[in-house]
Enzyme design. Structure first.
Site, short mmCIF file in Angstrom:
data_model
loop_
_atom_site.label_atom_id
_atom_site.label_comp_id
_atom_site.label_asym_id
_atom_site.label_seq_id
_atom_site.Cartn_x
_atom_site.Cartn_y
_atom_site.Cartn_z
N TYR A 1 -12.28 28.18 -54.42
CA TYR A 1 -12.65 26.60 -55.16
C TYR A 1 -13.77 27.09 -56.15
O TYR A 1 -14.66 27.81 -55.78
CB TYR A 1 -13.03 25.88 -53.97
CG TYR A 1 -13.41 24.58 -54.50
CD1 TYR A 1 -12.42 23.59 -55.23
CD2 TYR A 1 -14.90 24.04 -54.47
CE1 TYR A 1 -13.11 22.31 -55.78
CE2 TYR A 1 -15.16 22.86 -55.23
CZ TYR A 1 -14.46 22.02 -55.40
OH TYR A 1 -14.66 20.76 -56.10
N ASP B 1 -18.42 33.88 -59.22
CA ASP B 1 -18.76 32.60 -58.91
C ASP B 1 -19.84 32.45 -57.72
O ASP B 1 -19.43 32.36 -56.52
CB ASP B 1 -17.78 31.60 -58.63
CG ASP B 1 -17.94 30.15 -58.49
OD1 ASP B 1 -19.34 29.72 -58.31
OD2 ASP B 1 -17.30 29.26 -58.29
N LYS C 1 -25.85 24.77 -55.82
CA LYS C 1 -26.28 24.53 -54.61
C LYS C 1 -27.67 25.25 -54.51
O LYS C 1 -28.64 24.49 -54.83
CB LYS C 1 -25.35 25.53 -53.70
CG LYS C 1 -23.95 24.51 -53.73
CD LYS C 1 -22.65 25.13 -52.77
CE LYS C 1 -21.50 24.11 -52.91
NZ LYS C 1 -20.51 24.82 -53.16
C1 LIG Z 1 -19.43 24.22 -54.37
C2 LIG Z 1 -18.73 24.93 -55.27
C3 LIG Z 1 -18.56 24.77 -56.53
C4 LIG Z 1 -18.73 23.50 -57.27
O1 LIG Z 1 -20.11 23.08 -57.20
P1 LIG Z 1 -20.44 21.54 -57.41
O2 LIG Z 1 -21.82 21.50 -57.26
O3 LIG Z 1 -19.92 20.89 -56.16
O4 LIG Z 1 -19.75 21.18 -58.70
C5 LIG Z 1 -17.97 25.92 -57.56
N1 LIG Z 1 -17.81 27.09 -56.98
C6 LIG Z 1 -18.06 27.45 -55.66
C7 LIG Z 1 -18.04 28.82 -55.28
C8 LIG Z 1 -18.61 26.45 -54.81
O5 LIG Z 1 -18.70 26.55 -53.29
#
Ligand SMILES: *Cc1c(COP(=O)(O)O)cnc(C)c1O
Length: 432
Positions: free
Chosen positions: A144, A239, A267
């Protein structure tokens, strides 16, 4: 477990908020029952409006790695507030947080702050396209990367395999450049590349997958991926929105030996305030406006309060170095799972990495989205509510990672172990 106040609030919330929430997983759909409403958090625990206390393994889905209401962080955020909230001109704190990120990541010379992980990732994709002049990207099934149109394909739920949008409202056109490969399967990557020769700008990957539950890449896969990408002039976007600063002070890319061209964050680098970022070596970042012609902007980007929270969080992490403790706590929980699972005859696979951990209710090793999908979600729901009853808050889905926090005590861990044993017994009783 009392839930009356949460119920009342949830009823009211449903009147004004879509499904009573602002992010779908909070509605507890996959485990059923009433979502709890949180009143406050302190240290390793959160407290709901009915007065129940829980050891928190959700950590706001990642940012709260220092636990709630950390004294240093709260002090620095409170102090930053006295000076105003937003200016639309650059503040020194943006430079400070950027310096920490750049000095920590060998692959990053410059960074751009945004307001969420989603924003970081879609900007990174735009950058990869701007830099390479190519349009296609490879994403892995079950990973994701936020809710941008291009990336809402095979994003950790239902519709995997082909590049079919996994959300209504995403035009087929928006995902026609998104190619899907399988995690831990280099042949699937090679096939996709073979079929799209010379057209692929980048591949994007979660270095440790967390959004199909915790899934680790094999060293051979990572090594081959690096080679294949290089051999085909495909950029690697790592990511690290979930993994950045989580399992070491730096990225999971260092731990698994994956060299990123572009890295994305979110995060933890905001410590609980809205922050995202993307960074790369100078040559690539020079494409971004105002230096280059790739446009990307944000009214609240680099917001001083968010920056203050991020700086305080990262500095505290660096000074306190909780990482060895995560390994110890993770191993303790893994053992607790396998012991109870064996005792009650339940099949479980525990995947973990640093402060991330997922118990999958399945007998088969979980290495990709297909094997993750075989987990028994009904068993998970029973397990989830039994854990709640014993004061342990988990992500309300089989396909999420649990997070350890730096302030979890031996007592919290013992309580969790007892709860696991109780919950596993309930699973065995309910599903035979
Ligand atoms: C949480 C997450 C996102 C999206 O981040 P948001 O702050 O919720 O938009 C993208 N990539 C990864 C790997 C994530 O865990």
């Amino acid at each position: 477990m009392k839930t009356q106040q949460s119920k009342t609030l949830f009823d009211k919330a449903q009147q004004y908020l879509v499904g009573g929430v602002n992010s779908p997983v909070r509605a507890f759909k996959s485990v059923g029952g009433t979502p709890i409403f949180i009143e406050k958090g302190n240290g390793s625990k959160i407290f709901d409006v009915d007065g129940n206390a829980y050891v928190d393994f959700v950590q706001a889905y990642g940012p709260m790695i220092l636990g709630h209401n950390n004294e240093t962080v709260t002090k620095q955020v409170t102090s930053a507030l006295q000076d105003g909230y937003a200016f639309g001109a650059t503040n020194e704190k943006e430079v400070q947080l950027a310096q920490i990120v750049c000095e920590t990541f060998e692959t990053i010379d410059k960074v751009r702050f945004v307001n969420s992980g989603t924003e970081a990732v879609f900007s990174a994709i735009r950058l990869a396209r701007a830099y390479t002049g190519k349009d296609k990207i490879i994403k892995f099934s079950g990973c994701y990367h936020g809710h941008a149109d291009t990336l809402l394909v095979a994003a950790g739920s239902g519709l995997a395999t082909f590049n079919m949008p996994s959300s209504d409202g995403v035009p087929q056109d928006a995902v026609k450049h998104t190619l899907i490969a399988e995690y831990n399967n280099i042949e699937s990557v090679k096939t996709v590349i073979e079929n799209n020769k010379g057209q692929i700008a980048a591949l994007i990957i979660e270095p440790i997958a967390g959004n199909m539950g915790c899934v680790l890449p094999s060293p051979q896969f990572i090594q081959a991926l690096q080679q294949v990408a290089k051999g085909n002039q495909i950029l690697i976007i790592v990511d690290e929105v979930m993994t950045g600063f989580r399992s070491k002070f730096g990225g999971a890319q260092d731990l698994i030996g994956l060299k990123a061209d572009i890295t994305t964050f979110g995060k933890i680098i905001g410590g609980g305030f809205p922050v995202g970022a993307y960074g790369a070596r100078d040559e690539i970042m020079q494409k971004v406006a105002p230096l280059g012609n790739m446009y990307q902007a944000g009214t609240l980007s680099g917001n001083p309060i968010s920056m203050a929270c991020g700086i305080a969080t990262l500095q505290t992490l660096q000074q306190s170095n909780p990482y060895p403790q995560f390994e110890k706590h993770g191993a303790f929980l893994e053992k607790a799972f396998y012991e109870s699972a064996e005792k009650y005859g339940v099949s479980v696979q525990v995947n973990r990495f640093g402060s991330m951990l997922t118990p999958f209710f399945t007998a088969e090793k979980v290495v990709d989205f297909t094997s993750a999908s075989k987990a028994n979600t009904e068993q998970f729901s029973t397990f989830f509510w039994a854990m709640m009853e014993k004061g342990i808050f988990l992500p309300p889905s089989q396909f999420e990672s649990w997070f350890l926090s730096a302030v979890m005590t031996d007592e919290d861990l013992e309580q969790t172990k007892l709860a696991i044993d109780y919950a596993m017994e309930q699973v065995a009783k309910a599903h035979f």
